[in-house]
Scaffold this active site. Structure first.
Site, PDB file in Angstrom:
ATOM      1  N   LYS A  30       0.817  -1.216   0.000  1.00  0.00           N
ATOM      2  CA  LYS A  30       0.000   0.000   0.000  1.00  0.00           C
ATOM      3  C   LYS A  30       0.847   1.261   0.000  1.00  0.00           C
ATOM      4  CE  LYS A  30      -4.273  -1.880   1.811  1.00  0.00           C
ATOM      5  NZ  LYS A  30      -5.325  -1.840   2.786  1.00  0.00           N
ATOM      6  N   LYS A  57      -4.483  -9.556  -5.820  1.00  0.00           N
ATOM      7  CA  LYS A  57      -5.653  -9.863  -4.994  1.00  0.00           C
ATOM      8  C   LYS A  57      -6.828  -8.942  -5.348  1.00  0.00           C
ATOM      9  CE  LYS A  57      -6.013  -8.189  -0.771  1.00  0.00           C
ATOM     10  NZ  LYS A  57      -7.217  -7.903   0.021  1.00  0.00           N
ATOM     11  N   LYS A  73     -10.869  -3.804  -2.496  1.00  0.00           N
ATOM     12  CA  LYS A  73     -11.884  -2.739  -2.520  1.00  0.00           C
ATOM     13  C   LYS A  73     -11.344  -1.465  -3.136  1.00  0.00           C
ATOM     14  CE  LYS A  73     -13.464  -3.790   2.062  1.00  0.00           C
ATOM     15  NZ  LYS A  73     -12.125  -3.753   2.667  1.00  0.00           N
TER      16      LYS A  73
HETATM   17  N1  AQP Z   1      -9.395 -11.032  -2.396  1.00  0.00           N
HETATM   18  C1  AQP Z   1      -9.749 -11.594  -1.240  1.00  0.00           C
HETATM   19  N2  AQP Z   1      -9.986 -12.918  -1.163  1.00  0.00           N
HETATM   20  C2  AQP Z   1     -10.369 -13.505   0.013  1.00  0.00           C
HETATM   21  N3  AQP Z   1     -10.526 -12.809   1.169  1.00  0.00           N
HETATM   22  C3  AQP Z   1     -10.296 -11.481   1.131  1.00  0.00           C
HETATM   23  N4  AQP Z   1     -10.353 -10.522   2.068  1.00  0.00           N
HETATM   24  C4  AQP Z   1     -10.013  -9.336   1.514  1.00  0.00           C
HETATM   25  N5  AQP Z   1      -9.743  -9.473   0.217  1.00  0.00           N
HETATM   26  C5  AQP Z   1      -9.892 -10.815  -0.060  1.00  0.00           C
HETATM   27  C6  AQP Z   1     -10.737 -10.750   3.456  1.00  0.00           C
HETATM   28  O1  AQP Z   1     -11.874  -9.944   3.728  1.00  0.00           O
HETATM   29  C7  AQP Z   1     -11.834  -9.522   5.093  1.00  0.00           C
HETATM   30  C8  AQP Z   1     -12.047  -8.038   5.180  1.00  0.00           C
HETATM   31  O2  AQP Z   1     -10.976  -7.373   4.523  1.00  0.00           O
HETATM   32  P1  AQP Z   1     -10.566  -5.929   4.979  1.00  0.00           P
HETATM   33  O3  AQP Z   1     -11.686  -5.019   4.781  1.00  0.00           O
HETATM   34  O4  AQP Z   1     -10.049  -5.986   6.350  1.00  0.00           O
HETATM   35  O5  AQP Z   1      -9.388  -5.420   4.106  1.00  0.00           O
HETATM   36  P2  AQP Z   1      -8.357  -6.062   3.151  1.00  0.00           P
HETATM   37  O6  AQP Z   1      -7.943  -7.418   3.587  1.00  0.00           O
HETATM   38  O7  AQP Z   1      -7.248  -5.086   2.911  1.00  0.00           O
HETATM   39  O8  AQP Z   1      -9.312  -6.192   1.902  1.00  0.00           O
HETATM   40  P3  AQP Z   1      -9.444  -5.349   0.619  1.00  0.00           P
HETATM   41  O9  AQP Z   1     -10.741  -5.755   0.038  1.00  0.00           O
HETATM   42  O10 AQP Z   1      -8.235  -5.508  -0.220  1.00  0.00           O
HETATM   43  O11 AQP Z   1      -9.586  -3.852   1.114  1.00  0.00           O
HETATM   44  P4  AQP Z   1      -8.693  -2.576   0.881  1.00  0.00           P
HETATM   45  O12 AQP Z   1      -8.610  -2.392  -0.582  1.00  0.00           O
HETATM   46  O13 AQP Z   1      -9.430  -1.481   1.563  1.00  0.00           O
HETATM   47  O14 AQP Z   1      -7.361  -2.849   1.505  1.00  0.00           O
HETATM   48  C9  AQP Z   1     -10.465  -9.951   5.649  1.00  0.00           C
HETATM   49  O15 AQP Z   1     -10.620 -11.120   6.422  1.00  0.00           O
HETATM   50  C10 AQP Z   1      -9.669 -10.236   4.414  1.00  0.00           C
HETATM   51  O16 AQP Z   1      -8.655 -11.202   4.634  1.00  0.00           O
END
Ligand code: AQP
Length: 334
Positions: free
Chosen positions: A113, A196, A199
């Site tokens: 990030k 991956k 969001k």
């Molecule tokens: N691509 C993914 N596949 C499976 N699990 C996923 N998680 C996130 N992306 C995937 C799981 O969803 C839960 C919530 O995630 P988060 O909101 O804590 O943030 P993150 O892991 O950083 O997910 P994002 O979607 O990539 O968000 P941003 O872009 O804001 O950083 C967690 O249990 C995560 O493992």
């Protein structure tokens, strides 16, 4: 008694199918098998990247409604917002002080990030947020943390911090265990299977948003990248198709070998058509329920207020004990 804790950030375009497969659907299942579940919208984590006040507030409501619409039952689970429980930040400070610069600097999410940004302008919150995440879980002295595979490294740090705290100040925290599914724990982007699904990628075609309108869900799946050739096969040499198969397996409950056997020789168009139908079948009832919930902000606020009360009832005694153990004055709290 087994206690579960997990959280989701109210960031970016909102939850996507990866969040649902890797995390939310497991959270829902755990409600039936574990004694106590705490599920949290971690709004303070969303401040580790630049944010706008209105979209943060909006994201919190949207994420809470998403969790309820996927099946989190506020009667059976404690559903709440992180910033409503100040113990998280209080414990986070203590854990930040126990965290080492070296271990925080090794976190791949921090590296990903912060990539491309100048060290001078990256918020310090992005560096220390794994310690806040450890505080989120340890505040509830949770035993199990259901997460996607991207959180594996943060969970290791959390375990190290719990062990470090216990050794120095006396047995206080259970050492939490990550619960990571064998299938669907890392759903990849539709437009780049090496990355991956996320969001906040800033590329709408990369993720199937849980709130995307259904025709555009179909369009995104139809346009998803595939591997060279036309064989429906599963494995590291077929990363794009394997990702589509992982999503299909997760939403239908079929295994990937079963899917490969069924779709072999039928080309990618059939796989994508089946996948679109299966994803829409999950999202359609979810979106109907979501629309009802988001249309009733007073009810959502009530649910989150009640959740915060239940969370504080557990967090308060943990912090009182922690304060005593680490040598902070606690008279004012009595
Ligand atoms: N691509 C993914 N596949 C499976 N699990 C996923 N998680 C996130 N992306 C995937 C799981 O969803 C839960 C919530 O995630 P988060 O909101 O804590 O943030 P993150 O892991 O950083 O997910 P994002 O979607 O990539 O968000 P941003 O872009 O804001 O950083 C967690 O249990 C995560 O493992």
């Amino acid at each position: 008694m087994t206690r579960v804790f997990s959280g989701v950030q109210p960031t970016g375009e909102g939850p996507h199918i990866g969040n649902y497969i890797g995390a939310f659907r497991r959270w829902v299942e755990l409600q039936d098998t574990q004694d106590e579940c705490f599920y949290c919208v971690v709004d303070l984590h969303a401040m580790t990247v630049p944010w706008e006040p209105e979209s943060l507030a909006e994201g919190v409501r949207r994420t809470a409604a998403t969790l309820i619409a996927t099946g989190i039952d506020p009667e059976r689970s404690v559903l709440f917002v992180q910033s409503d429980v100040p113990e998280h930040t209080e414990l986070a400070w203590i854990l930040i002080c126990l965290s080492r610069m070296g271990e925080l600097g090794r976190m791949t999410q921090f590296k990903d990030k912060s990539r491309g940004g100048e060290a001078e302008s990256i918020g310090a919150g992005l560096f220390v947020y794994p310690s806040l995440m450890a505080a989120d879980v340890l505040t509830y002295r949770a035993d199990r943390v259901p997460v996607g595979d991207d959180q594996r490294q943060h969970l290791e740090l959390m375990r190290d911090l719990a062990i470090r705290f216990n050794r120095k100040f006396g047995e206080t925290f259970p050492v939490p265990e990550a619960v990571i599914g064998r299938q669907g724990a890392r759903i990849m982007s539709l437009d780049d299977p090496t990355e991956k699904m996320s969001k906040s990628s800033g590329r709408p075609a990369s993720a199937i948003g849980m709130l995307d309108d259904l025709p555009s869900v179909r369009k995104k799946i139809a346009r998803a990248v595939t591997d060279s050739g036309s064989t429906v096969a599963y494995g590291p040499e077929h990363p794009a198709v394997s990702n589509l198969l992982d999503i299909l397996a997760a939403v239908t409950g079929e295994s990937t070998p079963e899917l490969v056997a069924r779709l072999e020789g039928q080309g990618y168009a059939r796989l994508k058509a089946d996948l679109a139908d299966a994803v829409v079948a999950v999202l359609e009832p979810f979106q109907t329920r979501y629309a009802e919930l988001i249309g009733d902000p007073a009810m959502l606020d009530k649910v989150l207020d009640e959740g915060a009360d239940k969370a504080r009832a557990v967090a308060g005694p943990t912090m009182a004990l922690v304060r005593e153990r680490v040598g902070l004055r606690s008279g004012v709290l009595r």
